[in-house]
Design a protein around this motif. Structure first.
Motif, PDB file in Angstrom:
ATOM      1  N   SER A  14      10.137   8.058  -8.445  1.00  0.00           N
ATOM      2  CA  SER A  14       8.813   9.410  -8.747  1.00  0.00           C
ATOM      3  C   SER A  14       9.239  10.296  -8.453  1.00  0.00           C
ATOM      4  N   SER A  15      10.444  10.721  -7.732  1.00  0.00           N
ATOM      5  CA  SER A  15      10.592  11.822  -6.861  1.00  0.00           C
ATOM      6  C   SER A  15      11.626  12.740  -7.702  1.00  0.00           C
ATOM      7  N   ARG A  16      12.699  12.180  -8.635  1.00  0.00           N
ATOM      8  CA  ARG A  16      13.646  12.733  -8.949  1.00  0.00           C
ATOM      9  C   ARG A  16      13.672  12.068 -10.824  1.00  0.00           C
ATOM     10  N   ILE A  17      14.734  12.824 -11.508  1.00  0.00           N
ATOM     11  CA  ILE A  17      14.980  12.643 -12.531  1.00  0.00           C
ATOM     12  C   ILE A  17      16.524  12.333 -12.273  1.00  0.00           C
ATOM     13  N   GLY A  18      16.927  10.588 -13.226  1.00  0.00           N
ATOM     14  CA  GLY A  18      17.765  10.330 -13.596  1.00  0.00           C
ATOM     15  C   GLY A  18      18.381   9.503 -11.658  1.00  0.00           C
ATOM     16  N   CYS A  19      17.157   9.154 -11.353  1.00  0.00           N
ATOM     17  CA  CYS A  19      17.038   7.909 -10.621  1.00  0.00           C
ATOM     18  C   CYS A  19      16.168   6.529 -10.170  1.00  0.00           C
ATOM     19  N   ILE A  20      16.635   5.785  -9.492  1.00  0.00           N
ATOM     20  CA  ILE A  20      16.084   4.523  -9.951  1.00  0.00           C
ATOM     21  C   ILE A  20      15.757   3.851  -9.040  1.00  0.00           C
ATOM     22  N   VAL A  21      14.904   2.587  -8.649  1.00  0.00           N
ATOM     23  CA  VAL A  21      14.825   2.177  -7.233  1.00  0.00           C
ATOM     24  C   VAL A  21      15.627   0.729  -7.815  1.00  0.00           C
ATOM     25  N   VAL A  22      16.200   0.315  -7.853  1.00  0.00           N
ATOM     26  CA  VAL A  22      17.106  -1.414  -7.664  1.00  0.00           C
ATOM     27  C   VAL A  22      16.015  -1.849  -6.761  1.00  0.00           C
ATOM     28  N   ARG A  23      15.882  -3.245  -7.290  1.00  0.00           N
ATOM     29  CA  ARG A  23      14.895  -4.264  -6.182  1.00  0.00           C
ATOM     30  C   ARG A  23      15.902  -5.970  -7.250  1.00  0.00           C
ATOM     31  N   LEU A  24      16.222  -6.262  -6.057  1.00  0.00           N
ATOM     32  CA  LEU A  24      16.829  -7.855  -6.581  1.00  0.00           C
ATOM     33  C   LEU A  24      15.771  -8.644  -4.998  1.00  0.00           C
ATOM     34  N   ALA A  25      14.874  -9.610  -5.716  1.00  0.00           N
ATOM     35  CA  ALA A  25      13.927  -9.950  -5.075  1.00  0.00           C
ATOM     36  C   ALA A  25      14.183 -12.310  -5.350  1.00  0.00           C
TER      37      ALA A  25
END
Length: 125
Positions: A14-25
């Motif tokens: 939500s903070s910047r363009i081109g940024c992702i959060v990747v999760r392995l669960a």
């Protein structure tokens, strides 16, 4: 998501363009990093392009992708030991200059249709 519950998710920041959060669960695992979805190599596609290209893999050939910051990497192949499935290796890590460096390697066996759906979902980000 792999049949036993190991799951890879990628969502936009939500903070910047081109940024992702990747999760392995999984059952007793939760690893998460914030990174970019551009590749470290100019000739490699964005992340959604990588997953789209996995659908065209031939047995014995692998595709690899590494994020620009090199804290997120993927490798995909069609392994003859797992017919009809894509063998997806995932690397997440934090290798900054602080005292909490860590690395997680995960492997998922998924259907090609799952990879195609994932690529379409990523292209909508």
């Amino acid at each position: 998501m792999q049949q036993d519950g190991l799951k890879l998710t990628i969502t936009p920041c939500s903070s910047r363009i081109g940024c992702i959060v990747v999760r392995l669960a999984g059952t007793d695992l939760h690893a998460e990093i914030t990174t970019e979805w551009t590749s470290s190599a100019d000739h490699l596609p964005r992340l959604d392009g990588f997953f789209a290209s996995v659908g065209q893999l031939e047995e014995g050939v692998s595709k690899e992708w590494l994020s620009e910051s090199q804290d997120f990497a993927l490798s995909a192949c069609l392994d003859p030991h797992f017919p009809g499935l894509v063998f997806l290796r995932v690397y997440l890590g934090s290798t900054s200059d602080d005292d909490c460096d860590w690395q997680i390697n995960g492997s998922l066996l998924v259907l090609p249709s799952q990879v195609e759906r994932f690529a379409k979902d990523l292209s909508a980000i």
